[in-house]
Design a protein around this motif. Structure first.
Motif, mmCIF file in Angstrom:
data_model
loop_
_atom_site.group_PDB
_atom_site.id
_atom_site.type_symbol
_atom_site.label_atom_id
_atom_site.label_comp_id
_atom_site.label_asym_id
_atom_site.label_seq_id
_atom_site.Cartn_x
_atom_site.Cartn_y
_atom_site.Cartn_z
ATOM 1 N N ILE A 1 -19.878 -60.260 6.404
ATOM 2 C CA ILE A 1 -18.683 -60.265 5.328
ATOM 3 C C ILE A 1 -17.712 -60.905 5.693
ATOM 4 C CG2 ILE A 1 -17.024 -58.367 4.313
ATOM 5 C CD1 ILE A 1 -19.650 -56.685 4.234
ATOM 6 N N ARG A 2 -17.164 -60.839 6.811
ATOM 7 C CA ARG A 2 -15.880 -61.830 7.302
ATOM 8 C C ARG A 2 -16.279 -63.256 7.220
ATOM 9 N NH1 ARG A 2 -13.694 -60.382 12.210
ATOM 10 N NH2 ARG A 2 -15.744 -59.262 12.758
ATOM 11 N N ALA A 3 -17.371 -63.603 7.388
ATOM 12 C CA ALA A 3 -17.654 -65.067 7.448
ATOM 13 C C ALA A 3 -17.519 -65.568 5.987
ATOM 14 C CB ALA A 3 -18.877 -65.433 8.146
ATOM 15 N N VAL A 4 -18.040 -64.907 5.244
ATOM 16 C CA VAL A 4 -17.894 -65.370 3.993
ATOM 17 C C VAL A 4 -16.829 -65.347 3.173
ATOM 18 C CG1 VAL A 4 -18.929 -64.732 1.325
ATOM 19 C CG2 VAL A 4 -20.494 -64.793 3.218
ATOM 20 N N ALA A 5 -15.873 -64.233 3.654
ATOM 21 C CA ALA A 5 -14.665 -64.249 3.156
ATOM 22 C C ALA A 5 -13.568 -65.149 4.133
ATOM 23 C CB ALA A 5 -14.014 -62.876 3.333
ATOM 24 N N ASN A 6 -14.162 -65.904 4.798
ATOM 25 C CA ASN A 6 -13.304 -66.947 5.455
ATOM 26 C C ASN A 6 -12.346 -66.249 6.466
ATOM 27 O OD1 ASN A 6 -14.664 -69.173 4.733
ATOM 28 N ND2 ASN A 6 -13.124 -69.607 3.020
ATOM 29 N N ASN A 7 -12.967 -65.161 7.109
ATOM 30 C CA ASN A 7 -12.027 -64.406 8.167
ATOM 31 C C ASN A 7 -10.748 -63.698 7.390
ATOM 32 O OD1 ASN A 7 -13.735 -64.234 10.369
ATOM 33 N ND2 ASN A 7 -13.290 -66.131 10.762
ATOM 34 N N GLN A 8 -10.669 -63.687 6.086
ATOM 35 C CA GLN A 8 -9.439 -63.208 5.400
ATOM 36 C C GLN A 8 -9.532 -61.823 5.417
ATOM 37 O OE1 GLN A 8 -8.718 -65.202 1.781
ATOM 38 N NE2 GLN A 8 -9.638 -67.132 2.431
ATOM 39 N N ASN A 9 -8.560 -61.019 5.046
ATOM 40 C CA ASN A 9 -8.365 -59.751 5.135
ATOM 41 C C ASN A 9 -9.376 -58.889 4.226
ATOM 42 O OD1 ASN A 9 -7.278 -57.356 5.759
ATOM 43 N ND2 ASN A 9 -5.587 -57.300 4.139
ATOM 44 N N THR A 10 -10.548 -58.277 4.741
ATOM 45 C CA THR A 10 -11.564 -57.617 3.954
ATOM 46 C C THR A 10 -11.406 -56.067 4.555
ATOM 47 O OG1 THR A 10 -13.203 -58.227 5.500
ATOM 48 C CG2 THR A 10 -13.073 -59.664 3.705
ATOM 49 N N GLY B 1 -25.138 -41.182 11.981
ATOM 50 C CA GLY B 1 -24.048 -41.790 12.422
ATOM 51 C C GLY B 1 -24.376 -43.016 13.098
ATOM 52 N N TRP B 2 -25.464 -42.969 13.998
ATOM 53 C CA TRP B 2 -25.771 -44.424 14.554
ATOM 54 C C TRP B 2 -26.070 -45.311 13.446
ATOM 55 C CZ3 TRP B 2 -30.474 -47.102 14.390
ATOM 56 C CH2 TRP B 2 -30.621 -48.072 15.462
ATOM 57 N N LEU B 3 -26.725 -44.946 12.548
ATOM 58 C CA LEU B 3 -26.948 -45.813 11.346
ATOM 59 C C LEU B 3 -25.953 -46.572 10.628
ATOM 60 C CD1 LEU B 3 -29.756 -43.968 9.358
ATOM 61 C CD2 LEU B 3 -30.162 -46.153 10.459
ATOM 62 N N SER B 4 -24.813 -45.695 10.687
ATOM 63 C CA SER B 4 -23.665 -46.179 10.038
ATOM 64 C C SER B 4 -22.719 -47.158 10.954
ATOM 65 C CB SER B 4 -22.549 -44.846 9.743
ATOM 66 O OG SER B 4 -23.039 -44.099 8.773
ATOM 67 N N THR B 5 -22.863 -46.694 12.151
ATOM 68 C CA THR B 5 -22.133 -47.729 13.085
ATOM 69 C C THR B 5 -23.047 -48.925 13.090
ATOM 70 O OG1 THR B 5 -21.613 -45.962 14.496
ATOM 71 C CG2 THR B 5 -21.828 -48.130 15.522
ATOM 72 N N VAL B 6 -24.235 -49.088 13.001
ATOM 73 C CA VAL B 6 -24.936 -50.202 13.084
ATOM 74 C C VAL B 6 -24.811 -51.154 11.832
ATOM 75 C CG1 VAL B 6 -27.380 -51.275 13.018
ATOM 76 C CG2 VAL B 6 -26.867 -49.368 14.638
ATOM 77 N N VAL B 7 -24.803 -50.277 10.641
ATOM 78 C CA VAL B 7 -24.679 -51.149 9.558
ATOM 79 C C VAL B 7 -23.291 -51.756 9.281
ATOM 80 C CG1 VAL B 7 -24.303 -50.605 6.840
ATOM 81 C CG2 VAL B 7 -26.152 -49.503 8.081
ATOM 82 N N ASP B 8 -22.292 -51.061 9.848
ATOM 83 C CA ASP B 8 -20.946 -51.722 9.743
ATOM 84 C C ASP B 8 -20.752 -52.672 10.739
ATOM 85 O OD1 ASP B 8 -18.308 -51.893 9.337
ATOM 86 O OD2 ASP B 8 -17.725 -50.242 10.600
ATOM 87 N N ASN B 9 -21.434 -52.446 12.000
ATOM 88 C CA ASN B 9 -21.049 -53.549 13.003
ATOM 89 C C ASN B 9 -22.026 -54.796 12.630
ATOM 90 O OD1 ASN B 9 -19.247 -52.075 14.326
ATOM 91 N ND2 ASN B 9 -20.642 -51.489 15.749
ATOM 92 N N ALA B 10 -23.192 -54.522 12.182
ATOM 93 C CA ALA B 10 -24.137 -55.558 12.001
ATOM 94 C C ALA B 10 -23.755 -56.591 10.916
ATOM 95 C CB ALA B 10 -25.639 -55.182 11.738
ATOM 96 N N THR B 11 -23.173 -56.015 9.597
ATOM 97 C CA THR B 11 -22.952 -56.630 8.281
ATOM 98 C C THR B 11 -21.243 -57.035 8.440
ATOM 99 O OG1 THR B 11 -22.404 -54.647 7.372
ATOM 100 C CG2 THR B 11 -24.731 -55.530 7.011
ATOM 101 N N ASP B 12 -20.691 -56.415 9.140
ATOM 102 C CA ASP B 12 -19.112 -56.888 9.045
ATOM 103 C C ASP B 12 -18.774 -58.331 9.463
ATOM 104 O OD1 ASP B 12 -15.875 -56.609 10.660
ATOM 105 O OD2 ASP B 12 -16.314 -56.198 8.777
ATOM 106 N N PRO B 13 -19.403 -59.172 10.433
ATOM 107 C CA PRO B 13 -19.487 -60.404 10.799
ATOM 108 C C PRO B 13 -19.938 -61.190 9.616
ATOM 109 C CG PRO B 13 -20.158 -59.285 12.702
ATOM 110 C CD PRO B 13 -20.341 -58.467 11.570
#
Length: 154
Positions: free
Chosen positions: A74-83, A60-72
């Motif tokens: 991913i959103r930066a590459v997508a120019n903050n568009q809807n991902t 559960g901790w791993l999933s939270t870290v993977v989501d929170n650490a990679t989401d910025p």
């Protein structure tokens, strides 16, 4: 992909301006390095008993870290568009002990059309051959309802 947007994200990470989490728990990660050219961010974290379950990193901790650490990233590459996340996978590999310093290496590996993917490696900061866990975060770009189809600009 806009180099400016990724560099702006990396500046935010260096200044610990990481209040971009939307769901789940916020995990205090320290940015060790960030490289726009390789699309990589490395965080450091010291494990506590709270992150260990039956001798391994808690999934559960791993999933939270993977989501929170990679989401910025991913959103930066997508120019903050809807991902939207389509898949988030974690794998525990080696036993871990509280007090271990961990490097959390996040790297964007796929950014084609509508699909974006980041991989994460949790390795011991002192014994780098020891990998405690891995994770993969896959997201897709979605058009807002009622708009024409277009891909993320990479």
């Amino acid at each position: 992909m806009s180099g400016f947007i990724l560099n702006e994200l990396l500046d935010k990470l260096r200044n610990k301006d990481t209040n971009d989490t939307r769901f789940g728990s916020s995990v205090e990660l320290r940015v060790a390095t960030a490289d726009a050219k390789t699309r990589t961010v490395v965080y450091e974290y010291e494990l506590t008993d709270d992150e260990i379950y039956r001798g391994y990193l808690d999934s559960g901790w791993l999933s939270t870290v993977v989501d929170n650490a990679t989401d910025p990233l991913i959103r930066a590459v997508a120019n903050n568009q809807n991902t939207l996340t389509t898949s988030l996978t974690v794998n525990t590999l080696e036993p871990a002990l509280a007090g271990a310093r961990v490097e959390i290496i996040c790297r964007l590996v796929q950014f084609e059309g509508r699909m974006l993917q980041a991989v994460v490696t949790f390795r011991d900061a002192r014994r780098r051959a020891t990998v405690y866990a891995t994770g993969v975060h896959t997201a897709v770009y979605k058009d807002p309802l009622g708009t024409a189809s277009r891909s993320a600009k990479l």
